[in-house]
Scaffold this active site. Structure first.
Site, short mmCIF file in Angstrom:
data_model
loop_
_atom_site.label_atom_id
_atom_site.label_comp_id
_atom_site.label_asym_id
_atom_site.label_seq_id
_atom_site.Cartn_x
_atom_site.Cartn_y
_atom_site.Cartn_z
N GLY A 31 -23.69 -4.79 -74.14
CA GLY A 31 -24.71 -5.13 -75.13
C GLY A 31 -24.26 -6.15 -76.16
CG LEU A 33 -27.76 -8.63 -74.46
CD1 LEU A 33 -29.10 -8.76 -73.74
CD2 LEU A 33 -26.65 -8.28 -73.46
CD GLU A 35 -27.03 -19.22 -75.17
OE1 GLU A 35 -27.04 -19.66 -74.01
OE2 GLU A 35 -28.05 -19.06 -75.86
CG HIS A 37 -23.91 -10.64 -72.52
ND1 HIS A 37 -23.65 -10.70 -73.86
CD2 HIS A 37 -22.97 -9.81 -71.99
CE1 HIS A 37 -22.60 -9.94 -74.15
NE2 HIS A 37 -22.16 -9.40 -73.04
CD GLN A 61 -15.20 -0.89 -70.47
OE1 GLN A 61 -15.87 -0.44 -69.56
NE2 GLN A 61 -15.21 -2.18 -70.78
CE LYS A 149 -14.48 -12.94 -72.77
NZ LYS A 149 -14.84 -12.19 -73.93
CD GLN A 153 -15.22 -6.55 -66.36
OE1 GLN A 153 -15.02 -5.57 -67.03
NE2 GLN A 153 -16.18 -7.42 -66.65
CB SER A 186 -19.96 -8.70 -78.12
OG SER A 186 -20.77 -8.91 -76.98
NE ARG A 187 -13.47 -6.19 -78.29
CZ ARG A 187 -13.60 -5.76 -77.03
NH1 ARG A 187 -13.87 -6.60 -76.06
NH2 ARG A 187 -13.46 -4.48 -76.74
P1 AMP Z 1 -19.33 -7.35 -72.04
O1 AMP Z 1 -20.63 -6.99 -72.65
O2 AMP Z 1 -18.39 -8.03 -72.99
O3 AMP Z 1 -18.69 -6.21 -71.29
O4 AMP Z 1 -19.64 -8.45 -70.96
C1 AMP Z 1 -20.57 -8.22 -69.95
C2 AMP Z 1 -20.44 -9.31 -68.92
O5 AMP Z 1 -20.66 -10.57 -69.54
C3 AMP Z 1 -19.03 -9.35 -68.30
O6 AMP Z 1 -19.15 -9.61 -66.92
C4 AMP Z 1 -18.39 -10.50 -69.02
O7 AMP Z 1 -17.38 -11.15 -68.28
C5 AMP Z 1 -19.58 -11.43 -69.23
N1 AMP Z 1 -19.30 -12.36 -70.32
C6 AMP Z 1 -18.89 -12.04 -71.57
N2 AMP Z 1 -18.67 -13.16 -72.29
C7 AMP Z 1 -18.95 -14.20 -71.47
C8 AMP Z 1 -18.92 -15.62 -71.61
N3 AMP Z 1 -18.56 -16.21 -72.75
N4 AMP Z 1 -19.28 -16.38 -70.56
C9 AMP Z 1 -19.66 -15.80 -69.38
N5 AMP Z 1 -19.71 -14.47 -69.18
C10 AMP Z 1 -19.37 -13.68 -70.21
#
Ligand code: AMP
Length: 287
Positions: A31, A33, A35, A37, A61, A149, A153, A186-187
């Site tokens: 979540g 969200l 760009e 995502h 995790q 990124k 994973q 998100s961080r």
């Molecule tokens: P997260 O919500 O951080 O667990 O991310 C969910 C998905 O979005 C994961 O597959 C991440 O690798 C992807 N994601 C997060 N940040 C980016 C980014 N800057 N560019 C592309 N994909 C991203």
């Protein structure tokens, strides 16, 4: 758009879609969200007839001392965005739904997880593998979308799909960046303004390392050392790791003669940021 916190409801819906012969794409997220995502969702929309977005901050995790409680959340804004993007189903379970009691099984990730984030976050990829196994079983996707990124994973999900024979195609999506090169995350909202100014140096350092390779340096240790020096001179953040490994196997190498990943993680006061570049032996590919 259907929004559900209930596993049975989601299973009913996806079963119906499958019976109708629709192609299902899943975008698993935690979540808040951004760009990055959005790019995943757009790609899923292009490839599939039915797109499931999952939003779940998975406690499994996160390590004890990590930022589970500080992890940013905004359900209303996320749902508005999802609707705008044409997501068909949002699955946002709570912790009790996903983990109603103690688990009887766990998944150990025995390869690809003893380096990079897996090394500095023990148990992280076990938590990722568990939640994705559950989400894959609940949502029955044909396609799954993950950001490059989080390249480690991607490597672990690749192994999970292969080892457990999930009939799912893995679709890695390029990293989306801010105008100054910082990978969207998100961080990033947890950075101070000073840290935000310095944080693009992570990407700059990885580009610097890639250039060393492109100019002929093939010794992994030398590239890592010079990348470290470059980054240390440009940020007060504490470097967690800089590593150069084969990709996607994530094995230690001395000389670069295959596709590799140059990856870094940096601790700031309230955020730990990661980024990487994949370097192909035939050239240099930025992820
Ligand atoms: P997260 O919500 O951080 O667990 O991310 C969910 C998905 O979005 C994961 O597959 C991440 O690798 C992807 N994601 C997060 N940040 C980016 C980014 N800057 N560019 C592309 N994909 C991203």
């Amino acid at each position: 758009m259907e929004v559900s916190k209930n596993i049975n409801n989601v299973q009913q819906t996806v079963l119906k879609m499958k019976r109708e012969g629709r192609m299902i794409g899943i975008v698993p997220t935690m979540g808040y969200l951004h760009e990055g995502h959005i790019r995943l969702i757009e790609k899923a929309k292009t490839d599939n007839d039915f797109v499931v977005l999952t939003i779940f901050v998975n406690p499994l995790q996160f390590g004890e001392s990590e930022d589970l409680n500080a992890y940013p959340r905004d359900e209303k804004r996320d749902l508005d965005k999802a609707e705008e993007l044409g997501v068909d189903l949002v699955f946002l379970p709570n912790e009790k739904t996903m983990y109603p009691g103690p688990l009887s099984l766990n998944i150990s990730v025995v390869r690809r997880a003893d380096v990079l984030c897996g090394k500095s976050r023990p148990g992280h990829f076990e938590g990722v593998a568990m939640v994705l196994t559950k989400l894959f079983n609940i949502c029955q996707p044909d396609n799954a979308y993950f950001g490059k990124k989080d390249a480690q994973q991607v490597a672990v999900v690749d192994a999970l799909i292969e080892d457990f024979n999930f009939p799912i195609r893995l679709n890695p999506v390029d990293t989306v960046r801010e105008h100054d090169g910082l990978a969207k995350s998100s961080r990033n909202v947890n950075l101070t303004s000073g840290e935000r100014m310095e944080a693009p140096s992570i990407h700059q350092a990885l580009e610097f390392g890639k250039d060393l390779f492109c100019r002929g340096e093939k010794t992994a240790g030398k590239i890592v050392e010079q990348t470290r020096q470059f980054l240390e001179a440009r940020t007060h953040g504490k470097i967690d790791y800089i590593e150069l490994l084969s990709y996607p196997e994530l094995e230690v190498i001395e000389e670069i003669d295959q596709q590799v990943i140059l990856a870094a993680a940096v601790f700031y006061k309230k955020a730990r940021l990661i980024d990487n570049i994949i370097i192909n032996k035939d050239g240099c590919i930025t992820m």
